[in-house]
Design a protein around this motif. Structure first.
Motif, short mmCIF file in Angstrom:
data_model
loop_
_atom_site.label_atom_id
_atom_site.label_comp_id
_atom_site.label_asym_id
_atom_site.label_seq_id
_atom_site.Cartn_x
_atom_site.Cartn_y
_atom_site.Cartn_z
N MET A 169 -8.09 -7.34 16.73
CA MET A 169 -9.41 -7.77 16.28
C MET A 169 -10.12 -8.48 17.44
O MET A 169 -9.57 -9.40 18.03
CB MET A 169 -9.29 -8.72 15.09
CG MET A 169 -10.63 -9.21 14.56
SD MET A 169 -10.43 -10.39 13.20
CE MET A 169 -9.73 -9.34 11.95
N THR A 170 -11.33 -8.04 17.75
CA THR A 170 -12.11 -8.66 18.81
C THR A 170 -12.78 -9.92 18.30
O THR A 170 -13.33 -9.95 17.20
CB THR A 170 -13.20 -7.68 19.32
OG1 THR A 170 -12.57 -6.49 19.78
CG2 THR A 170 -14.00 -8.30 20.46
N ALA A 171 -12.75 -10.97 19.09
CA ALA A 171 -13.39 -12.24 18.73
C ALA A 171 -14.53 -12.50 19.70
O ALA A 171 -14.32 -12.54 20.92
CB ALA A 171 -12.39 -13.39 18.77
N PHE A 172 -15.73 -12.65 19.17
CA PHE A 172 -16.91 -12.91 19.97
C PHE A 172 -17.32 -14.37 19.83
O PHE A 172 -17.39 -14.90 18.71
CB PHE A 172 -18.09 -12.04 19.52
CG PHE A 172 -17.92 -10.57 19.77
CD1 PHE A 172 -18.38 -10.00 20.95
CD2 PHE A 172 -17.31 -9.75 18.83
CE1 PHE A 172 -18.24 -8.64 21.19
CE2 PHE A 172 -17.16 -8.40 19.05
CZ PHE A 172 -17.63 -7.83 20.23
N VAL A 205 -26.56 -10.93 13.56
CA VAL A 205 -25.61 -10.24 14.44
C VAL A 205 -24.18 -10.63 14.09
O VAL A 205 -23.29 -9.76 14.04
CB VAL A 205 -25.92 -10.57 15.91
CG1 VAL A 205 -24.81 -10.07 16.83
CG2 VAL A 205 -27.26 -9.98 16.32
N ALA A 206 -23.95 -11.90 13.82
CA ALA A 206 -22.60 -12.35 13.45
C ALA A 206 -22.13 -11.67 12.18
O ALA A 206 -20.97 -11.24 12.08
CB ALA A 206 -22.59 -13.87 13.28
N ALA A 207 -23.03 -11.54 11.21
CA ALA A 207 -22.66 -10.88 9.95
C ALA A 207 -22.30 -9.42 10.20
O ALA A 207 -21.32 -8.90 9.64
CB ALA A 207 -23.81 -10.99 8.96
N ARG A 208 -23.05 -8.75 11.05
CA ARG A 208 -22.77 -7.34 11.32
C ARG A 208 -21.46 -7.17 12.10
O ARG A 208 -20.71 -6.21 11.88
CB ARG A 208 -23.93 -6.73 12.11
CG ARG A 208 -25.22 -6.56 11.30
CD ARG A 208 -26.39 -6.15 12.19
NE ARG A 208 -27.62 -5.99 11.46
CZ ARG A 208 -28.12 -4.82 11.04
NH1 ARG A 208 -27.46 -3.70 11.29
NH2 ARG A 208 -29.26 -4.76 10.39
N LEU A 209 -21.18 -8.08 13.01
CA LEU A 209 -19.92 -8.01 13.74
C LEU A 209 -18.73 -8.17 12.79
O LEU A 209 -17.72 -7.46 12.91
CB LEU A 209 -19.87 -9.09 14.83
CG LEU A 209 -20.77 -8.87 16.05
CD1 LEU A 209 -20.77 -10.11 16.94
CD2 LEU A 209 -20.31 -7.65 16.87
N ALA A 264 -14.76 -7.50 13.34
CA ALA A 264 -14.56 -8.44 14.45
C ALA A 264 -14.74 -9.87 13.97
O ALA A 264 -15.30 -10.13 12.90
CB ALA A 264 -15.57 -8.15 15.57
N GLU A 265 -14.24 -10.81 14.76
CA GLU A 265 -14.55 -12.22 14.54
C GLU A 265 -15.85 -12.55 15.26
O GLU A 265 -16.13 -12.01 16.33
CB GLU A 265 -13.45 -13.13 15.08
CG GLU A 265 -12.14 -13.09 14.34
CD GLU A 265 -11.15 -14.11 14.90
OE1 GLU A 265 -11.62 -15.12 15.47
OE2 GLU A 265 -9.94 -13.87 14.79
N GLY A 270 -8.58 -18.60 17.10
CA GLY A 270 -7.18 -18.19 17.04
C GLY A 270 -6.87 -16.94 17.83
O GLY A 270 -5.71 -16.72 18.21
N ALA A 271 -7.86 -16.09 18.09
CA ALA A 271 -7.60 -14.84 18.79
C ALA A 271 -7.10 -15.12 20.20
O ALA A 271 -7.57 -16.05 20.87
CB ALA A 271 -8.87 -13.99 18.84
N PRO A 272 -6.17 -14.31 20.69
CA PRO A 272 -5.64 -14.54 22.05
C PRO A 272 -6.68 -14.30 23.14
O PRO A 272 -6.62 -14.91 24.20
CB PRO A 272 -4.48 -13.54 22.16
CG PRO A 272 -4.77 -12.49 21.13
CD PRO A 272 -5.48 -13.17 20.02
N ASP A 273 -7.60 -13.37 22.90
CA ASP A 273 -8.65 -13.07 23.88
C ASP A 273 -10.00 -13.12 23.19
O ASP A 273 -10.14 -12.71 22.03
CB ASP A 273 -8.47 -11.67 24.49
CG ASP A 273 -7.14 -11.55 25.24
OD1 ASP A 273 -6.86 -12.45 26.04
OD2 ASP A 273 -6.42 -10.57 25.00
N VAL A 274 -11.01 -13.57 23.92
CA VAL A 274 -12.35 -13.66 23.36
C VAL A 274 -13.34 -12.97 24.29
O VAL A 274 -13.11 -12.84 25.50
CB VAL A 274 -12.79 -15.12 23.14
CG1 VAL A 274 -11.89 -15.82 22.14
CG2 VAL A 274 -12.85 -15.87 24.46
#
Length: 505
Positions: free
Chosen positions: A1-4, A20-24, A29-30, A67-71
């Motif tokens: 899961m991608t975290a933005f 945009v956050a809602a669409r992601l 995605a986060e 929490g995601a390892p990569d952002v």
């Protein structure tokens, strides 16, 4: 899961990313919109000591809470500065940095350098002390309603969203704009994506043109880790095109996008040979000007060539030594008129006033030369030098016999901050009167530049200005060294002979 992590521009808060956050999130995605200290519903937390490092710490804390390892860090406009600062503290957590209609700040640059609002830059730069405004003047108010265009194009923003933008805007702590950015090598080495908003004046084609000029700051963009995308909207795509922006962000996270390439032969297009075979001629170099004199006794009429830009200060050779300008200079001198090339100091979009002074000084210097007919002068503007034509068009002096413009920018892009009339040829042509204008346009022009030419021609038609248009079929921006075709050669011959006709009439 991608975290933005979505970092907004000046005067705004996390609320600007709502759609945009809602669409992601709908895409799986986060999404973590950031509200920086002093902004949005945190405006009460700011004080005189709130600076860029404060906002950098805000983004670092948000990375640590995720929490995601990569952002994927997304910085819009001013927001790219705290994003880059934070990436330097947590490079191992950052998968990619996205520049959303943002500049390319370097280590030691304050965000103030990239603000398009010239009046604000002047005010903060002139403030007392070395660290910005006085402590009792540490808040920068947001633009008043109706003035948000000073920060960028409002193209596509619905009226309701624009009202909300103005209603929710917060004063920006001045220290966030005046404190220099600390950009680490680790942050600079991370994968990046530039999302360019074409209605605000940026495009992939324009980046490629600047890259060909040899700007060392852009060499890092020719890297497989660097991608680009375009959105055909204004400076606030999260408000004007949230769906398209969401798609672009997801593509960026996946490493998709356009990649730049260096010239195959290693030689930039502007340093390739001139398309006409013209004999060598001597030239006289004085300060920033080169003078090509024709044969015979004077005084001679003169053509002053004004190069485009911005051209990086360290670029070598400088424009007066580029094959196009040495070629034009020799060609015009061979036809019996003096030619003058000028190395004006347009190194950044903030340099137009200084470049205008350089051009005016060169013209005055040439007119004072006894070998020159001071009453028969023509000015020829190219590309990004186009805005410098406005003052001459608005109130032509009697000795100015013709103005020429080749693949010119005739309406400054919103991102350049040139909102007044001084550098707006499409307005100035309305008062040009009988002054002849010779305009050369290319078929394959950058769309944003082509739009400015259309606006100029519309204004010229409405006021019956004397504009002659010369088209270059299959021609490209910089065609004199890129397109060695007979139509391109004919266009140069036509433009030069037409200008010389007006100069001698």
């Amino acid at each position: 899961m991608t975290a933005f992590i979505l970092v907004p521009g000046a005067h705004t808060g996390g609320w600007v990313w709502q759609e945009v956050a809602a669409r992601l999130r709908e895409a799986g995605a986060e999404a973590h919109p950031a509200t920086l200290t002093g902004m949005g519903d945190r405006r009460h937390e700011a004080g005189p000591d709130t600076d860029l490092e404060t906002h950098v710490r805000d983004v670092v804390e948000l990375i640590d809470r995720t929490g995601a390892p990569d952002v994927v860090l997304v910085g819009h406009c001013y927001g790219i500065h705290p994003v880059l600062g934070a990436a330097g503290h947590r490079p191992e957590r950052v998968a990619r940095i996205v520049y959303l209609d943002a500049g390319l700040p370097q280590d030691g640059d304050p965000p103030l350098n990239l603000i398009p609002d010239q009046a604000l830059r002047d005010r903060l730069s002139a403030a007392p002390g070395t660290d910005g405004p006085a402590r009792d003047d540490w808040r920068v108010p947001p633009p008043p309603p109706g003035a948000w265009h000073r920060w960028g194009s409002l193209d596509g923003v619905p009226e309701a969203a624009l009202t909300r933008l103005a209603d929710l805007a917060a004063p920006q702590p001045a220290g966030t704009l005046t404190q220099p950015l600390r950009l680490t090598e680790a942050a600079a080495a991370l994968p990046t994506t530039g999302i360019l908003c074409t209605a605000n004046g940026s495009s992939i084609a324009m980046v490629e043109q600047v890259l060909r000029l040899g700007d060392p700051r852009l060499l890092a963009l020719v890297d497989p880790k660097v991608t680009f995308a375009e959105l055909h909207t204004g400076h606030w795509p999260m408000l004007s095109a949230p769906g398209d922006l969401t798609d672009a962000l997801l593509d960026a996270a996946a490493g998709k996008g356009h990649r730049l390439t260096a010239p195959e032969d290693g030689r930039p297009g502007h340093l390739r040979p001139f398309l006409l075979d013209v004999p060598e001629r001597p030239r006289e170099r004085t300060g920033r000007t080169d003078l090509y004199l024709p044969d015979g006794d004077g005084p001679h009429p003169a053509v002053v060539f004004v190069h485009g830009g911005p051209v990086p200060a360290g670029a070598r050779p400088t424009p007066r030594d580029w094959p196009a300008f040495t070629g034009y200079g020799r060609y015009v001198a061979g036809l019996g008129a003096a030619a003058v090339t000028v190395d004006h100091r347009l190194h950044d979009v903030t340099d137009y006033p200084r470049a205008a002074e350089d051009v005016a000084a060169a013209v005055a210097h040439v007119r004072a030369d006894p070998r020159i007919d001071a009453d028969r002068i023509a000015l020829w503007f190219f590309s990004g030098g186009g805005p410098l034509a406005a003052e001459w068009l608005a109130a032509p002096p009697p000795w100015l016999r013709c103005v020429a413009a080749t693949y010119p920018i005739l309406v400054p892009p919103p991102a350049w901050g040139l909102t007044g009339p001084r550098f707006h040829p499409a307005d100035a042509v309305r008062t040009a009167g009988p002054l002849p204008v010779v305009l050369t346009r290319v078929e394959h022009e950058v769309p944003g530049i082509a739009a400015t030419v259309r606006e100029f021609l519309t204004a010229a038609e409405e006021t019956a200005a004397r504009v002659e248009v010369i088209d270059v079929p299959e021609g490209h921006h910089g065609f004199e060294t890129l397109d060695h075709t007979e139509p391109a050669r004919n266009a140069v011959r036509h433009a030069v002979h037409s200008l010389l006709h007006h100069l001698r009439a």
